[in-house]
Motif scaffolding. Structure first.
Motif, PDB file in Angstrom:
ATOM      1  N   SER A  11       0.829  -1.205   0.000  1.00  0.00           N
ATOM      2  CA  SER A  11       0.000   0.000   0.000  1.00  0.00           C
ATOM      3  C   SER A  11       0.856   1.245   0.000  1.00  0.00           C
ATOM      4  CB  SER A  11      -0.896   0.041   1.235  1.00  0.00           C
ATOM      5  OG  SER A  11      -1.914  -0.896   1.127  1.00  0.00           O
ATOM      6  N   VAL A  12       0.458   2.177  -0.806  1.00  0.00           N
ATOM      7  CA  VAL A  12       1.050   3.511  -0.806  1.00  0.00           C
ATOM      8  C   VAL A  12      -0.112   4.479  -0.953  1.00  0.00           C
ATOM      9  CG1 VAL A  12       2.536   5.124  -2.028  1.00  0.00           C
ATOM     10  CG2 VAL A  12       3.202   2.723  -1.860  1.00  0.00           C
ATOM     11  N   SER A  13      -0.158   5.481  -0.095  1.00  0.00           N
ATOM     12  CA  SER A  13      -1.208   6.490  -0.180  1.00  0.00           C
ATOM     13  C   SER A  13      -0.581   7.858  -0.366  1.00  0.00           C
ATOM     14  CB  SER A  13      -2.060   6.502   1.088  1.00  0.00           C
ATOM     15  OG  SER A  13      -2.766   5.303   1.227  1.00  0.00           O
ATOM     16  N   LEU A  14      -1.197   8.627  -1.205  1.00  0.00           N
ATOM     17  CA  LEU A  14      -0.797  10.018  -1.377  1.00  0.00           C
ATOM     18  C   LEU A  14      -1.872  10.889  -0.753  1.00  0.00           C
ATOM     19  CD1 LEU A  14       0.237   9.917  -5.141  1.00  0.00           C
ATOM     20  CD2 LEU A  14       1.738   9.758  -3.142  1.00  0.00           C
ATOM     21  N   VAL A  15      -1.457  11.863   0.029  1.00  0.00           N
ATOM     22  CA  VAL A  15      -2.389  12.803   0.634  1.00  0.00           C
ATOM     23  C   VAL A  15      -2.280  14.102  -0.144  1.00  0.00           C
ATOM     24  CG1 VAL A  15      -3.071  14.018   2.722  1.00  0.00           C
ATOM     25  CG2 VAL A  15      -2.052  11.735   2.892  1.00  0.00           C
ATOM     26  N   LEU A  16      -3.391  14.536  -0.720  1.00  0.00           N
ATOM     27  CA  LEU A  16      -3.443  15.785  -1.467  1.00  0.00           C
ATOM     28  C   LEU A  16      -4.099  16.842  -0.587  1.00  0.00           C
ATOM     29  CD1 LEU A  16      -4.707  14.264  -4.830  1.00  0.00           C
ATOM     30  CD2 LEU A  16      -2.341  14.682  -4.134  1.00  0.00           C
ATOM     31  N   ILE A  17      -3.405  17.943  -0.382  1.00  0.00           N
ATOM     32  CA  ILE A  17      -3.907  18.987   0.512  1.00  0.00           C
ATOM     33  C   ILE A  17      -4.216  20.237  -0.295  1.00  0.00           C
ATOM     34  CG2 ILE A  17      -3.413  20.376   2.555  1.00  0.00           C
ATOM     35  CD1 ILE A  17      -1.426  18.126   3.335  1.00  0.00           C
ATOM     36  N   GLU A  18      -5.456  20.698  -0.177  1.00  0.00           N
ATOM     37  CA  GLU A  18      -5.899  21.903  -0.871  1.00  0.00           C
ATOM     38  C   GLU A  18      -5.428  23.142  -0.118  1.00  0.00           C
ATOM     39  OE1 GLU A  18      -7.500  21.566  -3.747  1.00  0.00           O
ATOM     40  OE2 GLU A  18      -7.565  19.389  -3.555  1.00  0.00           O
ATOM     41  N   GLU A  19      -5.516  24.294  -0.750  1.00  0.00           N
ATOM     42  CA  GLU A  19      -5.093  25.547  -0.108  1.00  0.00           C
ATOM     43  C   GLU A  19      -5.865  25.818   1.173  1.00  0.00           C
ATOM     44  OE1 GLU A  19      -4.799  29.019  -2.588  1.00  0.00           O
ATOM     45  OE2 GLU A  19      -3.966  27.844  -4.240  1.00  0.00           O
ATOM     46  N   ASP A  20      -7.135  25.381   1.232  1.00  0.00           N
ATOM     47  CA  ASP A  20      -7.946  25.626   2.428  1.00  0.00           C
ATOM     48  C   ASP A  20      -7.719  24.591   3.526  1.00  0.00           C
ATOM     49  OD1 ASP A  20      -9.212  23.387   1.414  1.00  0.00           O
ATOM     50  OD2 ASP A  20     -11.188  24.336   1.193  1.00  0.00           O
ATOM     51  N   GLY A  21      -6.791  23.650   3.295  1.00  0.00           N
ATOM     52  CA  GLY A  21      -6.465  22.644   4.306  1.00  0.00           C
ATOM     53  C   GLY A  21      -7.226  21.339   4.155  1.00  0.00           C
ATOM     54  N   ASN A  22      -8.253  21.317   3.295  1.00  0.00           N
ATOM     55  CA  ASN A  22      -8.965  20.058   3.068  1.00  0.00           C
ATOM     56  C   ASN A  22      -8.041  19.071   2.378  1.00  0.00           C
ATOM     57  OD1 ASN A  22     -11.537  20.576   4.177  1.00  0.00           O
ATOM     58  ND2 ASN A  22     -12.035  21.861   2.416  1.00  0.00           N
ATOM     59  N   ARG A  23      -8.282  17.794   2.599  1.00  0.00           N
ATOM     60  CA  ARG A  23      -7.400  16.782   2.043  1.00  0.00           C
ATOM     61  C   ARG A  23      -8.192  15.697   1.343  1.00  0.00           C
ATOM     62  NH1 ARG A  23      -7.082  12.636   6.400  1.00  0.00           N
ATOM     63  NH2 ARG A  23      -8.391  13.469   8.024  1.00  0.00           N
ATOM     64  N   SER A  24      -7.525  15.031   0.425  1.00  0.00           N
ATOM     65  CA  SER A  24      -8.077  13.852  -0.225  1.00  0.00           C
ATOM     66  C   SER A  24      -6.936  12.868  -0.412  1.00  0.00           C
ATOM     67  CB  SER A  24      -8.751  14.202  -1.552  1.00  0.00           C
ATOM     68  OG  SER A  24      -7.830  14.847  -2.412  1.00  0.00           O
ATOM     69  N   PHE A  25      -7.289  11.620  -0.661  1.00  0.00           N
ATOM     70  CA  PHE A  25      -6.293  10.560  -0.718  1.00  0.00           C
ATOM     71  C   PHE A  25      -6.346   9.842  -2.051  1.00  0.00           C
ATOM     72  CE2 PHE A  25      -7.398  11.230   3.667  1.00  0.00           C
ATOM     73  CZ  PHE A  25      -6.182  11.187   4.325  1.00  0.00           C
ATOM     74  N   VAL A  26      -5.193   9.428  -2.508  1.00  0.00           N
ATOM     75  CA  VAL A  26      -5.070   8.562  -3.667  1.00  0.00           C
ATOM     76  C   VAL A  26      -4.325   7.328  -3.188  1.00  0.00           C
ATOM     77  CG1 VAL A  26      -4.106   8.299  -5.984  1.00  0.00           C
ATOM     78  CG2 VAL A  26      -4.963  10.545  -5.230  1.00  0.00           C
ATOM     79  N   GLY A  27      -4.907   6.154  -3.384  1.00  0.00           N
ATOM     80  CA  GLY A  27      -4.267   4.938  -2.891  1.00  0.00           C
ATOM     81  C   GLY A  27      -4.634   3.733  -3.721  1.00  0.00           C
ATOM     82  N   ASN A  28      -4.010   2.632  -3.414  1.00  0.00           N
ATOM     83  CA  ASN A  28      -4.212   1.373  -4.108  1.00  0.00           C
ATOM     84  C   ASN A  28      -5.374   0.628  -3.474  1.00  0.00           C
ATOM     85  OD1 ASN A  28      -4.098  -1.182  -5.198  1.00  0.00           O
ATOM     86  ND2 ASN A  28      -1.909  -1.461  -4.854  1.00  0.00           N
ATOM     87  N   ILE A  29      -6.448   0.468  -4.194  1.00  0.00           N
ATOM     88  CA  ILE A  29      -7.642  -0.191  -3.654  1.00  0.00           C
ATOM     89  C   ILE A  29      -7.386  -1.667  -3.347  1.00  0.00           C
ATOM     90  CG2 ILE A  29      -8.674  -0.841  -5.865  1.00  0.00           C
ATOM     91  CD1 ILE A  29     -11.374   0.152  -4.542  1.00  0.00           C
ATOM     92  N   ASN A  30      -6.352  -2.261  -3.961  1.00  0.00           N
ATOM     93  CA  ASN A  30      -6.012  -3.662  -3.707  1.00  0.00           C
ATOM     94  C   ASN A  30      -4.805  -3.804  -2.793  1.00  0.00           C
ATOM     95  OD1 ASN A  30      -8.059  -4.695  -5.470  1.00  0.00           O
ATOM     96  ND2 ASN A  30      -6.787  -4.032  -7.168  1.00  0.00           N
ATOM     97  N   GLY A  31      -4.422  -2.728  -2.122  1.00  0.00           N
ATOM     98  CA  GLY A  31      -3.216  -2.736  -1.310  1.00  0.00           C
ATOM     99  C   GLY A  31      -3.373  -3.428   0.028  1.00  0.00           C
ATOM    100  N   SER A  32      -2.255  -3.663   0.665  1.00  0.00           N
ATOM    101  CA  SER A  32      -2.213  -4.434   1.902  1.00  0.00           C
ATOM    102  C   SER A  32      -2.998  -3.796   3.048  1.00  0.00           C
ATOM    103  CB  SER A  32      -0.761  -4.667   2.321  1.00  0.00           C
ATOM    104  OG  SER A  32      -0.076  -3.445   2.460  1.00  0.00           O
ATOM    105  N   VAL A  33      -3.076  -2.491   3.107  1.00  0.00           N
ATOM    106  CA  VAL A  33      -3.812  -1.841   4.196  1.00  0.00           C
ATOM    107  C   VAL A  33      -5.291  -2.193   4.127  1.00  0.00           C
ATOM    108  CG1 VAL A  33      -4.533   0.403   5.114  1.00  0.00           C
ATOM    109  CG2 VAL A  33      -2.178   0.025   4.465  1.00  0.00           C
ATOM    110  N   ARG A  34      -5.815  -2.330   2.935  1.00  0.00           N
ATOM    111  CA  ARG A  34      -7.234  -2.666   2.772  1.00  0.00           C
ATOM    112  C   ARG A  34      -7.521  -4.138   3.067  1.00  0.00           C
ATOM    113  NH1 ARG A  34      -9.735   1.713   0.600  1.00  0.00           N
ATOM    114  NH2 ARG A  34      -8.384   3.179  -0.452  1.00  0.00           N
ATOM    115  N   LEU A  35      -6.462  -4.951   3.141  1.00  0.00           N
ATOM    116  CA  LEU A  35      -6.618  -6.382   3.378  1.00  0.00           C
ATOM    117  C   LEU A  35      -6.081  -6.813   4.743  1.00  0.00           C
ATOM    118  CD1 LEU A  35      -5.519  -7.544  -0.176  1.00  0.00           C
ATOM    119  CD2 LEU A  35      -7.857  -7.261   0.686  1.00  0.00           C
ATOM    120  N   LEU A  36      -5.698  -5.855   5.569  1.00  0.00           N
ATOM    121  CA  LEU A  36      -5.162  -6.151   6.893  1.00  0.00           C
ATOM    122  C   LEU A  36      -6.179  -6.931   7.716  1.00  0.00           C
ATOM    123  CD1 LEU A  36      -2.799  -5.498   8.942  1.00  0.00           C
ATOM    124  CD2 LEU A  36      -4.246  -3.603   9.701  1.00  0.00           C
TER     125      LEU A  36
END
Length: 177
Positions: A11-36
């Motif tokens: 699993s690798v996740s990227l955190v995208l942070i907007e100018e207003d501080g809001n965040r969103s994530f990009v990650g692997n839907i089949n990654g190990s964190v989702r299968l823990l």
């Protein structure tokens, strides 16, 4: 310990942070964190603190499994903490009986509103605390945080994590305890 499981991607996740501080994530839907699963978590004998972040990422971490896991940690006097993520299966506070074994519960205001089905943060704080967690920290973005505790440790309300993800805040808080 490092262990390898066949047919599971890292699993690798990227955190995208907007100018207003809001965040969103990009990650692997089949990654190990989702299968823990609970069996993937190994606790050393001399362990003093165990924390799990992104509580709802893995579909395998059911309430029943988490309740047995955290109860076993409490039986060994291990300090526990969790850091929530948005519920993936419409979980509510009534679905989370394992919270009674948690020493420190970290949750952001949006997650608290979803779990408690309530938009009043002070009410959410009371609801979360009444579930048995000894300490409830609701992260409120640029406004700091709400903290309810059964401890007499003084704490300020001025810590801000400028990354918007609050991971540094949680790390500092856990180190402080």
């Amino acid at each position: 310990d490092i262990f390898i499981k066949d047919n599971i991607e890292t699993s690798v996740s990227l955190v995208l942070i907007e100018e207003d501080g809001n965040r969103s994530f990009v990650g692997n839907i089949n990654g190990s964190v989702r299968l823990l699963d609970i069996d993937d978590i190994h606790i050393d004998e001399d362990c003093k603190v165990v924390g799990l972040a992104s509580m709802f990422i893995s579909q395998n971490l059911t309430n029943d499994k988490l309740e047995l896991f955290f109860k076993s940690l409490k039986d060994k006097n291990i300090t526990t903490y969790i850091d929530f993520s948005n519920p993936k299966n419409n979980e509510t506070i009534n679905d989370l009986t394992f919270l009674k074994y948690i020493d420190y519960l970290f949750i952001n205001r949006h997650e608290a509103s979803l779990i408690c089905r309530n938009n009043n943060l002070l009410e959410c704080e009371k609801i979360l605390y009444s579930c048995g967690s000894k300490n409830v920290v609701i992260k409120c973005d640029k406004d700091g945080y709400l903290y309810k505790s059964n401890l007499n440790k003084p704490i300020g309300n001025h810590w801000i994590d400028s990354t918007g993800a609050w991971d540094s805040f949680v790390a500092g808080f856990v180190f402080w305890i």
